[in-house]
Design a protein around this motif. Sequence first.
Motif, PDB file in Angstrom:
ATOM      1  N   HIS A  98       0.811  -1.216   0.000  1.00  0.00           N
ATOM      2  CA  HIS A  98       0.000   0.000   0.000  1.00  0.00           C
ATOM      3  C   HIS A  98       0.847   1.270   0.000  1.00  0.00           C
ATOM      4  CE1 HIS A  98      -3.878  -1.898   0.571  1.00  0.00           C
ATOM      5  NE2 HIS A  98      -3.351  -2.702   1.479  1.00  0.00           N
TER       6      HIS A  98
ATOM      7  N   SER B 223      -5.980   2.189  -6.615  1.00  0.00           N
ATOM      8  CA  SER B 223      -7.103   1.712  -5.814  1.00  0.00           C
ATOM      9  C   SER B 223      -7.807   2.832  -5.077  1.00  0.00           C
ATOM     10  CB  SER B 223      -6.609   0.743  -4.733  1.00  0.00           C
ATOM     11  OG  SER B 223      -5.885  -0.312  -5.292  1.00  0.00           O
TER      12      SER B 223
ATOM     13  N   HIS C 161      -9.616   3.394  -1.719  1.00  0.00           N
ATOM     14  CA  HIS C 161      -9.855   2.787  -0.409  1.00  0.00           C
ATOM     15  C   HIS C 161     -10.753   3.687   0.436  1.00  0.00           C
ATOM     16  CE1 HIS C 161      -6.171   0.168  -1.256  1.00  0.00           C
ATOM     17  NE2 HIS C 161      -7.191  -0.644  -1.154  1.00  0.00           N
TER      18      HIS C 161
ATOM     19  N   ARG D 191     -14.264 -10.004  -1.840  1.00  0.00           N
ATOM     20  CA  ARG D 191     -14.392  -9.006  -2.905  1.00  0.00           C
ATOM     21  C   ARG D 191     -14.899  -9.601  -4.229  1.00  0.00           C
ATOM     22  NH1 ARG D 191     -12.230  -3.858  -1.995  1.00  0.00           N
ATOM     23  NH2 ARG D 191     -10.587  -3.634  -0.448  1.00  0.00           N
TER      24      ARG D 191
ATOM     25  N   GLU E 244       0.339  -0.782  -4.825  1.00  0.00           N
ATOM     26  CA  GLU E 244      -1.098  -0.550  -4.856  1.00  0.00           C
ATOM     27  C   GLU E 244      -1.270   0.866  -4.345  1.00  0.00           C
ATOM     28  OE1 GLU E 244      -3.651  -3.084  -2.476  1.00  0.00           O
ATOM     29  OE2 GLU E 244      -5.450  -2.146  -3.328  1.00  0.00           O
TER      30      GLU E 244
ATOM     31  N   ASP F  66      -4.600 -10.436  -4.733  1.00  0.00           N
ATOM     32  CA  ASP F  66      -4.483  -9.474  -3.635  1.00  0.00           C
ATOM     33  C   ASP F  66      -4.067 -10.245  -2.378  1.00  0.00           C
ATOM     34  OD1 ASP F  66      -4.596  -7.154  -2.159  1.00  0.00           O
ATOM     35  OD2 ASP F  66      -6.703  -6.708  -2.603  1.00  0.00           O
TER      36      ASP F  66
ATOM     37  N   HIS G 190      -9.790  -3.805  -7.609  1.00  0.00           N
ATOM     38  CA  HIS G 190     -11.170  -3.969  -7.095  1.00  0.00           C
ATOM     39  C   HIS G 190     -12.050  -2.787  -7.478  1.00  0.00           C
ATOM     40  CE1 HIS G 190      -9.376  -1.661  -3.738  1.00  0.00           C
ATOM     41  NE2 HIS G 190      -8.557  -2.675  -3.517  1.00  0.00           N
TER      42      HIS G 190
HETATM   43 ZN   LIG Z   1      -6.921  -2.657  -2.068  1.00  0.00          ZN
END
Ligand SMILES: [Zn+2]
Length: 536
Positions: free
Chosen positions: A342, A406, A408, A474, A381, A497, A436
């Motif tokens: 992340h 992404s 979030h 997900r 990500e 993921d 996602h």
């Molecule tokens: Zn994610």
Amino acid sequence: MDNTEIADRLETFALMLELAEANPYTIRAYRRAAETIRSAPLPVEDLVHRNRVRELRGIGQGIEARLRELVDTGQIGELAELERELAPDLVGLGRYLGLSAKRSIELARTLDVRTADELREAAATGRLRDVPGIGAKTEALLLEALARESEPRPRQGLLLSTARELVGTVAAAVGGEPAGDVRRWRDSCEWLAVVCATPEPEPVLDRFAGLPQIVALLERDDRRAVGVTVEGVPVELVAAEAERFGTALVRATGSRAYVEALELLPDAPDEEAVYRALGIPWLPPELREQPFEGEPPALLALPDIRGDLHCHTTWSDGRASVEEMGRAARDLGYDYVAICDHSPAVGAVRGLTPDDLRRQREEIAAANELLAPFRVLAGIECDILADGRLDLPDDVLAELDWVQASVHGGQRMPAPEMTRRVEEALRNPYVRCLSHPTGRYINRRPENALDLERIFQVALEQHVAVEVNGLPLRLDLSGEHVREALRAGVEIVCSTDGHSVVGLGNMILSVATARRGWATAANVVNTRPLEAILDP
Ligand SMILES: [Zn+2]
Ligand SMILES: [Zn+2]
């Protein structure tokens, strides 16, 4: 007592402790011990006799004492007591009917009933109203539910991964095959079914009824039974004659809409023979959601996947190191894996600063020396900020092999803003894939308000792929949205993921979801060799 029997008892014990609201650590310890024993290469009974059982991983003094009691006396005293007190069949049936475990146990105590049958009887004779808190209205609801003739369904769909495990275990125990929603790889499974072939259904149905997973039977006929788990989830077993197994499998695989649209099903021993007799090509179960005509596409398959492009390590919220994830991906037969931890804006967990990323690249380079020719790719990500900018500067992104973007935080934006936000991120020249895309959590959180049609159009223009995220919660994009993306001409990436070595195993869920959306290998970026990933 063989290892399976011992493991089953420990698992039941864990379940009882759970119902008795015991310490979660204790419960988990018994579950782990059951797993260890199930896969132990030696007879555990011998190990207990030779005082060597604590050499097995996760077996301490407390569990050893229970094992000794079990091996010596054939039972665990405390377990027998808990079973008497807690009546798991009543808890299972109660949950199926919509009662909490606590309420079911109260009911058992007040009415002095011990089994599901006794509960039915008590209900039939009007005794339910003796239970504090059950009024005429609840009684009527329970009576109606107990008598229900329609298809048994859980109160809420099960995640595919959970349903697969449950149905797989039951199928293995009765020598059958998973059917129902699991076989069609639905993201949320309501119809759990197993089909087996047998000339003698009695013993198979008995075996089914005696499984630790099945705590009570809702129905039982000559060749069919419906059991319920302690969570209140109904599971159907069809024990077909061998010469009709194929027919039974087609029927129990569904969907009902698909099966109804077929002509009268001919009797056949396997599915291929059913389809031959119908004069149509065999159809992968993933495509049986709706009536189907014509030739099925050559769907993507798991062996087509050459790498996983989205996984995490201990640098953010993963549980394994760069090298461990690389090695595990190599052992799966892949050519590459992208480490995508992340960025800082993710908030809830640690995110990597540009400086962290540079240090992580050294670790990646070291792993590559060990694992060559397998390749660990340096990825990220990267969070999409509220205004559509990315969380890391372009010069940092430019150094990476693979960039996922992404959303979030801030998921409750109205559609026009959310769409603009994601669109903006897709226009960043370094972004290769949108993670996602809808942000849903199956059965828990709806999709973000996002104009997917517009997003697919921009993704196509910008040569950005969209992800089919394989996390069981997900499965995003869903099969339906994969179909829309492919129709729009957008490519997809099947990713796990994964946050652990085990997590990399969820690729099968991503692939199945892509198959539900008619994906072929050519539609999927990570079916291509490393060079195509590095140099698109
Ligand atoms: Zn994610
Ligand atoms: Zn992730």
